[in-house]
Scaffold this motif. Sequence first.
Motif, short mmCIF file in Angstrom:
data_model
loop_
_atom_site.label_atom_id
_atom_site.label_comp_id
_atom_site.label_asym_id
_atom_site.label_seq_id
_atom_site.Cartn_x
_atom_site.Cartn_y
_atom_site.Cartn_z
N ALA A 35 -15.11 24.52 32.91
CA ALA A 35 -15.62 25.06 31.65
C ALA A 35 -16.47 26.31 31.89
O ALA A 35 -16.41 27.28 31.12
N ARG A 36 -17.26 26.31 32.96
CA ARG A 36 -18.08 27.49 33.26
C ARG A 36 -17.20 28.69 33.62
O ARG A 36 -17.51 29.83 33.25
N CYS A 37 -16.12 28.43 34.34
CA CYS A 37 -15.20 29.53 34.65
C CYS A 37 -14.59 30.08 33.37
O CYS A 37 -14.42 31.30 33.22
N ARG A 38 -14.26 29.21 32.45
CA ARG A 38 -13.70 29.68 31.19
C ARG A 38 -14.71 30.50 30.39
O ARG A 38 -14.36 31.53 29.80
N ARG A 39 -15.97 30.05 30.39
CA ARG A 39 -17.00 30.78 29.65
C ARG A 39 -17.24 32.15 30.26
O ARG A 39 -17.57 33.11 29.56
N ARG A 40 -17.10 32.25 31.58
CA ARG A 40 -17.29 33.54 32.26
C ARG A 40 -16.01 34.38 32.22
O ARG A 40 -15.97 35.45 32.82
N ARG A 41 -14.98 33.87 31.56
CA ARG A 41 -13.69 34.55 31.49
C ARG A 41 -13.08 34.79 32.88
O ARG A 41 -12.49 35.84 33.14
N ILE A 42 -13.29 33.82 33.75
CA ILE A 42 -12.67 33.87 35.08
C ILE A 42 -11.29 33.25 34.98
O ILE A 42 -11.14 32.10 34.54
N GLU A 92 -15.52 35.80 42.08
CA GLU A 92 -14.99 35.08 40.92
C GLU A 92 -13.63 34.46 41.23
O GLU A 92 -13.32 33.35 40.77
N GLU A 93 -12.82 35.15 42.02
CA GLU A 93 -11.51 34.61 42.36
C GLU A 93 -11.63 33.42 43.31
O GLU A 93 -10.86 32.46 43.22
N ARG A 94 -12.59 33.48 44.22
CA ARG A 94 -12.83 32.33 45.09
C ARG A 94 -13.29 31.12 44.28
O ARG A 94 -12.87 29.99 44.53
N LEU A 95 -14.17 31.36 43.32
CA LEU A 95 -14.64 30.26 42.48
C LEU A 95 -13.48 29.66 41.69
O LEU A 95 -13.40 28.43 41.53
N ALA A 96 -12.59 30.50 41.21
CA ALA A 96 -11.41 29.99 40.50
C ALA A 96 -10.54 29.15 41.43
O ALA A 96 -9.97 28.13 41.03
N GLY A 97 -10.41 29.58 42.71
CA GLY A 97 -9.66 28.78 43.68
C GLY A 97 -10.26 27.42 43.90
O GLY A 97 -9.54 26.40 43.97
N HIS A 98 -11.61 27.37 44.00
CA HIS A 98 -12.28 26.07 44.13
C HIS A 98 -12.04 25.21 42.89
O HIS A 98 -11.75 24.01 43.00
N SER A 99 -12.18 25.82 41.72
CA SER A 99 -12.03 25.06 40.49
C SER A 99 -10.63 24.47 40.36
O SER A 99 -10.45 23.30 39.99
N ALA A 100 -9.60 25.26 40.70
CA ALA A 100 -8.23 24.76 40.61
C ALA A 100 -8.00 23.61 41.58
O ALA A 100 -7.38 22.59 41.22
N ALA A 101 -8.49 23.74 42.81
CA ALA A 101 -8.30 22.67 43.80
C ALA A 101 -9.04 21.41 43.39
O ALA A 101 -8.53 20.29 43.56
N LEU A 102 -10.25 21.55 42.85
CA LEU A 102 -11.02 20.38 42.43
C LEU A 102 -10.37 19.69 41.23
O LEU A 102 -10.38 18.45 41.13
N LEU A 103 -9.81 20.46 40.32
CA LEU A 103 -9.08 19.85 39.22
C LEU A 103 -7.87 19.07 39.73
O LEU A 103 -7.58 17.97 39.24
#
Length: 621
Positions: A375-382, A461-472
């Motif tokens: 959700a935080r990534c979505r709010r930051r438009r990542i 931001e792209e690294r954070l998106a990679g973490h988020s996708a893997a954790l999901l």
Amino acid sequence: MTAASPAPERRRSRPGSLERPINGRLYRGTWLLVGLPLLLLAFSVARPAALQLPTLPPAFKAATAAAIAHDLATTYPDRRPGTPEARGAAAWFRQQLAPYRFHVQSQPFTATIDGRRTTLVNLVTEKAGTGLSPPEIVVMAHRDDSGPEGGLNDNASGTAALIELARAYAPTAGVRRISLPYTLVFLSTDGAENGAVGAAHFAAEQAGHSNILGVINLDSVAGTGRPRLVIGADTARSPAPGLVETLRSALAQEGHSEPARPSGLQQLVSLGLPFDPYEQAPFVSRGIPAVTVTTAGARPPGAAGRRTKLDVKHLGAIGLAAQDTVDAMEGGVSLAQGPASYVFLGQRLIRGWAIEIVLVAMLLPFLAAAVDLFARCRRRRIRIAPALRSYRSRLGFWAWVGAIFLIFSGIGLWGSSDGRPPALDSVSWPGGALIALAALAGAGWLVARSRLLPRRQIRPEERLAGHSAALLALGVVGLLVAATNPFTLIFVLPSLHAWLWLPQVQTRHRALRASVLAVGFAGPAYLVWTFATHYGLGWDAPWYILELFAVGYAPLPLFVIGLAWLAAAGQLAALAANRYAPYPAPGERPRRGPIRELIRTLVLAPRRHHAAADPRRAVNQ
């Protein structure tokens, strides 16, 4: 002189920033929800009641049983299934019971032994009860062994104890014991050393054996080890606790000491990945109460561990305890099946459903934090889509490896055992097939890696998106595991709760990132370590676990879920090593696709080699 200005104080990153994206407060607060299942687990602890043991005089004679065991081991030392001596041992068993007016029924069947179809035979002896379809009490022991050393303890001792117990209940016995409308079945199985195929065949039969009250399996009962109860199964089930407690009480009474049992943690591991090499396992998996009594460890003694002497004291104590338990069941009190699964802690048990609820509840803190990160990534438009596509590529690679593994299994390159676990004494690594698998997997990785390698500077931001996708993806893996077998979560939860903090340490030292990543592999590592030490497999443990999936013994859905877990682990490992890249946009991709590029590279490589060699030849001339 002016005083030196103090060094600027390093400010801690703000919660919710790119350096600290995980909501630690939400994570810790969600752990409070686990308190209620833990309270429920505490109230689920119970002490099973044992049946009333009889006060009849003992009829089991240990010295006679020891003489019978020596006779079998001396006359037929090599009783491997399908051999002439195995057939001779079957005839010997019939001769032992012939004077007591027992009718021994042969039940032949076929199974794959050492890669070929072999005819085996179970021998069934009954003392019929009264009434229509009376319940049955089964006492069993396997007749085969795994080598020419005689198998005196494994399992001439169990076969001898079975014969001595049958004589005590024979129609010609001098002293009639309890006579109630229960049928006593004395079962001599074949193929125990090859995945308990004899017990599995008998347990799968429905005609004539659909109402079994309980099963007592005697295996290696005259060793020097402490008498031990084995209660594992092929599925996440446990035998009726009343049978276990009755047999425990009888062993404590006859042997004057408490028998050993698997530890609580080992029982939990056996429920997480159901496996047990003893013959009670096929019965328990079908809901039939069954327990093995042995003086061996978690692994039955192989050919290298055979003894030339018997411990007559243990043989007598176990024989008397088995007889006491049969008499207690003949007393007319039915065994309550109890919970489908449980974990014994001392003389108390924790019900399996309470453990499952706790394990599922332990998913909640991870899920809450992982969804909050998304959700935080979505709010930051990542943008998460490129990271999810990167995970998809890794999942495609592991799906390719898994498909090759299953194809090789289907054509028999990994061996075949009719869905039964392979023998622990004959583990062999199929070198040629594994090399072929590695080569095909390498080709698949060459195709996938062109879209996964970083070709530019990767933004935080792209690294954070990679973490988020893997954790999901890990969250989905956890939910699928919970839906398949909640006990298996014990191998998955360490990775979920450790890897959740990888985004938090992404900017820290490489050693710290590597340590957090390594902690996530604790669950699978402990499973391998258990097979290596508990079952004495050593370095063969990894392949043996894979072989359980290859032969169809371990569930296929768990194998598929494991591939998805490996794909997430690969993405997080790339992030920890700073080798991650999001899936490239259409404008960033090369003109040729990965397969065309691979073919072009393989075709042009020899031409380039010859072109480079021609100028050298011209210079030398």
